[in-house]
Design a protein around this motif. Sequence first.
Motif, PDB file in Angstrom:
ATOM      1  N   LEU A 189      20.062 -52.059  50.083  1.00 26.18           N
ATOM      2  CA  LEU A 189      19.632 -52.355  48.725  1.00 26.18           C
ATOM      3  C   LEU A 189      18.334 -51.616  48.397  1.00 26.18           C
ATOM      4  CD1 LEU A 189      20.021 -53.969  46.118  1.00 26.18           C
ATOM      5  CD2 LEU A 189      18.811 -55.874  47.204  1.00 26.18           C
ATOM      6  N   LEU A 190      17.412 -51.560  49.363  1.00 24.84           N
ATOM      7  CA  LEU A 190      16.149 -50.848  49.153  1.00 24.84           C
ATOM      8  C   LEU A 190      16.393 -49.398  48.776  1.00 24.84           C
ATOM      9  CD1 LEU A 190      13.044 -50.482  49.407  1.00 24.84           C
ATOM     10  CD2 LEU A 190      13.425 -50.019  51.841  1.00 24.84           C
ATOM     11  N   PHE A 191      17.266 -48.708  49.506  1.00 22.29           N
ATOM     12  CA  PHE A 191      17.496 -47.298  49.214  1.00 22.29           C
ATOM     13  C   PHE A 191      18.313 -47.106  47.936  1.00 22.29           C
ATOM     14  CE2 PHE A 191      15.932 -46.644  53.467  1.00 22.29           C
ATOM     15  CZ  PHE A 191      15.271 -45.427  53.356  1.00 22.29           C
ATOM     16  N   ASN A 192      19.129 -48.074  47.566  1.00 19.57           N
ATOM     17  CA  ASN A 192      19.778 -47.984  46.252  1.00 19.57           C
ATOM     18  C   ASN A 192      18.741 -48.019  45.141  1.00 19.57           C
ATOM     19  OD1 ASN A 192      22.355 -47.860  47.323  1.00 19.57           O
ATOM     20  ND2 ASN A 192      22.698 -50.065  47.216  1.00 19.57           N
ATOM     21  N   PHE A 193      17.731 -48.898  45.266  1.00 19.23           N
ATOM     22  CA  PHE A 193      16.634 -48.928  44.307  1.00 19.23           C
ATOM     23  C   PHE A 193      15.919 -47.581  44.264  1.00 19.23           C
ATOM     24  CE2 PHE A 193      16.118 -53.752  45.117  1.00 19.23           C
ATOM     25  CZ  PHE A 193      17.043 -54.029  44.111  1.00 19.23           C
ATOM     26  N   ILE A 194      15.658 -47.028  45.452  1.00 19.53           N
ATOM     27  CA  ILE A 194      14.903 -45.772  45.534  1.00 19.53           C
ATOM     28  C   ILE A 194      15.698 -44.618  44.936  1.00 19.53           C
ATOM     29  CG2 ILE A 194      13.952 -44.071  47.149  1.00 19.53           C
ATOM     30  CD1 ILE A 194      13.148 -46.420  48.935  1.00 19.53           C
ATOM     31  N   TYR A 195      16.993 -44.556  45.183  1.00 20.66           N
ATOM     32  CA  TYR A 195      17.803 -43.459  44.638  1.00 20.66           C
ATOM     33  C   TYR A 195      17.756 -43.446  43.110  1.00 20.66           C
ATOM     34  CZ  TYR A 195      19.848 -43.097  49.340  1.00 20.66           C
ATOM     35  OH  TYR A 195      20.039 -42.945  50.691  1.00 20.66           O
ATOM     36  N   VAL A 196      17.981 -44.605  42.505  1.00 25.31           N
ATOM     37  CA  VAL A 196      17.970 -44.665  41.037  1.00 25.31           C
ATOM     38  C   VAL A 196      16.561 -44.437  40.506  1.00 25.31           C
ATOM     39  CG1 VAL A 196      18.486 -46.101  39.034  1.00 25.31           C
ATOM     40  CG2 VAL A 196      19.931 -46.245  41.066  1.00 25.31           C
ATOM     41  N   GLY A 197      15.568 -45.059  41.138  1.00 22.63           N
ATOM     42  CA  GLY A 197      14.190 -44.869  40.703  1.00 22.63           C
ATOM     43  C   GLY A 197      13.741 -43.426  40.827  1.00 22.63           C
ATOM     44  N   PHE A 198      14.157 -42.754  41.895  1.00 24.03           N
ATOM     45  CA  PHE A 198      13.772 -41.348  42.085  1.00 24.03           C
ATOM     46  C   PHE A 198      14.418 -40.456  41.028  1.00 24.03           C
ATOM     47  CE2 PHE A 198      14.596 -37.146  44.017  1.00 24.03           C
ATOM     48  CZ  PHE A 198      13.280 -36.743  44.226  1.00 24.03           C
ATOM     49  N   ALA A 229       1.269 -37.708  40.378  1.00 25.38           N
ATOM     50  CA  ALA A 229       2.693 -37.875  40.070  1.00 25.38           C
ATOM     51  C   ALA A 229       3.539 -36.907  40.899  1.00 25.38           C
ATOM     52  CB  ALA A 229       2.935 -37.652  38.583  1.00 25.38           C
ATOM     53  N   LEU A 230       3.083 -35.662  41.041  1.00 26.40           N
ATOM     54  CA  LEU A 230       3.805 -34.685  41.855  1.00 26.40           C
ATOM     55  C   LEU A 230       3.782 -35.059  43.336  1.00 26.40           C
ATOM     56  CD1 LEU A 230       2.682 -31.347  40.163  1.00 26.40           C
ATOM     57  CD2 LEU A 230       4.975 -32.355  40.126  1.00 26.40           C
ATOM     58  N   ILE A 231       2.630 -35.558  43.806  1.00 29.14           N
ATOM     59  CA  ILE A 231       2.541 -35.996  45.202  1.00 29.14           C
ATOM     60  C   ILE A 231       3.548 -37.115  45.462  1.00 29.14           C
ATOM     61  CG2 ILE A 231       1.085 -37.195  46.891  1.00 29.14           C
ATOM     62  CD1 ILE A 231      -1.306 -35.667  45.739  1.00 29.14           C
ATOM     63  N   SER A 232       3.600 -38.080  44.541  1.00 29.23           N
ATOM     64  CA  SER A 232       4.539 -39.180  44.693  1.00 29.23           C
ATOM     65  C   SER A 232       5.971 -38.679  44.686  1.00 29.23           C
ATOM     66  CB  SER A 232       4.325 -40.195  43.560  1.00 29.23           C
ATOM     67  OG  SER A 232       5.284 -41.226  43.634  1.00 29.23           O
ATOM     68  N   TRP A 233       6.283 -37.740  43.787  1.00 26.26           N
ATOM     69  CA  TRP A 233       7.645 -37.206  43.713  1.00 26.26           C
ATOM     70  C   TRP A 233       8.035 -36.528  45.018  1.00 26.26           C
ATOM     71  CZ3 TRP A 233      10.223 -32.604  44.208  1.00 26.26           C
ATOM     72  CH2 TRP A 233      11.529 -32.576  43.717  1.00 26.26           C
ATOM     73  N   PHE A 234       7.153 -35.719  45.582  1.00 26.08           N
ATOM     74  CA  PHE A 234       7.454 -35.030  46.839  1.00 26.08           C
ATOM     75  C   PHE A 234       7.613 -36.027  47.993  1.00 26.08           C
ATOM     76  CE2 PHE A 234       5.754 -31.146  44.771  1.00 26.08           C
ATOM     77  CZ  PHE A 234       6.818 -30.292  45.062  1.00 26.08           C
ATOM     78  N   LEU A 235       6.806 -37.097  48.002  1.00 30.60           N
ATOM     79  CA  LEU A 235       6.919 -38.096  49.065  1.00 30.60           C
ATOM     80  C   LEU A 235       8.251 -38.840  48.984  1.00 30.60           C
ATOM     81  CD1 LEU A 235       3.293 -39.563  49.147  1.00 30.60           C
ATOM     82  CD2 LEU A 235       4.408 -38.190  50.916  1.00 30.60           C
ATOM     83  N   VAL A 252       9.159 -47.360  59.698  1.00 31.13           N
ATOM     84  CA  VAL A 252       8.708 -46.016  59.305  1.00 31.13           C
ATOM     85  C   VAL A 252       9.082 -45.740  57.861  1.00 31.13           C
ATOM     86  CG1 VAL A 252       8.923 -43.550  59.773  1.00 31.13           C
ATOM     87  CG2 VAL A 252       8.848 -45.162  61.672  1.00 31.13           C
ATOM     88  N   ALA A 253      10.306 -46.076  57.470  1.00 34.74           N
ATOM     89  CA  ALA A 253      10.744 -45.888  56.086  1.00 34.74           C
ATOM     90  C   ALA A 253       9.928 -46.755  55.137  1.00 34.74           C
ATOM     91  CB  ALA A 253      12.227 -46.209  55.957  1.00 34.74           C
ATOM     92  N   ILE A 254       9.623 -47.977  55.552  1.00 36.34           N
ATOM     93  CA  ILE A 254       8.842 -48.884  54.710  1.00 36.34           C
ATOM     94  C   ILE A 254       7.453 -48.323  54.466  1.00 36.34           C
ATOM     95  CG2 ILE A 254       7.749 -51.162  54.642  1.00 36.34           C
ATOM     96  CD1 ILE A 254      10.239 -52.245  56.079  1.00 36.34           C
ATOM     97  N   ARG A 255       6.798 -47.806  55.516  1.00 31.25           N
ATOM     98  CA  ARG A 255       5.457 -47.222  55.356  1.00 31.25           C
ATOM     99  C   ARG A 255       5.509 -46.005  54.438  1.00 31.25           C
ATOM    100  NH1 ARG A 255       5.338 -47.898  61.219  1.00 31.25           N
ATOM    101  NH2 ARG A 255       4.254 -49.859  61.738  1.00 31.25           N
ATOM    102  N   TRP A 256       6.571 -45.218  54.533  1.00 35.39           N
ATOM    103  CA  TRP A 256       6.732 -44.041  53.676  1.00 35.39           C
ATOM    104  C   TRP A 256       6.855 -44.480  52.218  1.00 35.39           C
ATOM    105  CZ3 TRP A 256       9.577 -39.342  56.098  1.00 35.39           C
ATOM    106  CH2 TRP A 256       9.338 -38.207  55.332  1.00 35.39           C
ATOM    107  N   VAL A 257       7.634 -45.523  51.980  1.00 32.62           N
ATOM    108  CA  VAL A 257       7.798 -46.042  50.615  1.00 32.62           C
ATOM    109  C   VAL A 257       6.455 -46.487  50.048  1.00 32.62           C
ATOM    110  CG1 VAL A 257       8.813 -47.897  49.241  1.00 32.62           C
ATOM    111  CG2 VAL A 257      10.198 -46.714  50.944  1.00 32.62           C
TER     112      VAL A 257
END
Length: 282
Positions: A189-198, A229-235, A252-257
Motif C-alpha cells: 500500500l505504501l508504494f502504491n501511494f508513492i507511485y501515484v504521488g510521484f 523540489a528537484l531534490i525531492s523528485w530525484f529522491l 531502508v525504504a522507510i528512511r528513504w521515503v
Amino acid sequence: MTILGYSSFDWLPSALYLLLLITLSLRPRNRPETKPFIFLVQGLIFLILLVHGAVLHDSIFTPEGFVFGFAQNLSLIAWVGLAFYWFQSWMLPISSMRLMALSLAMVCAILPDIFPGTLLSARTVSDAWFKGHFIVATSAVGLLSLAVMHAILMSIQDRALRRQFNYSPESRISQWLESLPPLMAMESLLFNFIYVGFALLSLTVFSGLFFSQALFGRPLVFDHKTIFALISWFLFAGLIVARWRVGLRGLVAIRWVLGAYVALILAYVGSRFVLEVILQRT
C-alpha cells in the motif's frame, strides 16, 4: 476573523473534526464495528471533508486574488491525505489509521485561522493553467504526506514485531497494532501511494519548469523552492528505481521515503513558513 475584508470560517472544519474524534473516543474499543456504524462514520467524514474543502477554496481563491501561506498548504495537505484515506478505507482494512488521519486534519485545519497567509496574485485566480497546476501540486504533496504517515506507522509496526517496545499484550497500543494489516500488505500500500504521488509530483515539477512564464508570469528562477523540489523528485525517483531493480524494502525504504519527504516539505511549506513566521515578510 477577517481576511482581506471578508469573513472567515476556518475554525469550522477543525471544530467538526474535534467533535467527531470525541464521539469516536466515547465508543467502547472492544465493540466490533458494524456496517451501519462504518457507513455512518464514513458519511460524517465525507460531509466534514466537503465543509473543509469549501472553506479552503473560499479562503484561497478570494475575490481579491490568490491568498496562500504555509498554513493553507498544511491544511490542504491534511485534506488530501484524509480524502485518500477515506477512499482507500472502503477497500482496505485500515480503520485503525482513522484517528491519526482525523487528528492531523483537525490540527492543520485550524492553522489558517492563526496564520491567514498573504495575497500572492490577483491574476491567477482566473487562470486555468495555474489552478490546474495548484490542484495537481496539492494532490501530490497530500498523497505523499499520507505515504509518510504510512511509513511511520510501518516503522512502529516493525519495531513492535521485533519486540523493541515494552508494552502489555492487553494494552490499547497492542490491540491497535494487532488491528493493522500485515506488514507486507502495508508495504504494498505504501508504494502504491508513492507511485501515484510521484506521478502527480512529476507533473507539478515539470509543469513549473517548462511553463513558469505562463503559470506565474515570470521566467523560471532556480530559487530554494525549485532546488528542494528537484531534490525531492530525484529522491523519490531513486526510491522507485531501487524498488524495481533490487526490491528495496523495509526500514531502508522507510528512511528513504522520510528523507525525500523532508526535501518536499522544505520546498512547498518551509519557504512560506520562513518568510511569514521567521522573517515576518509577505
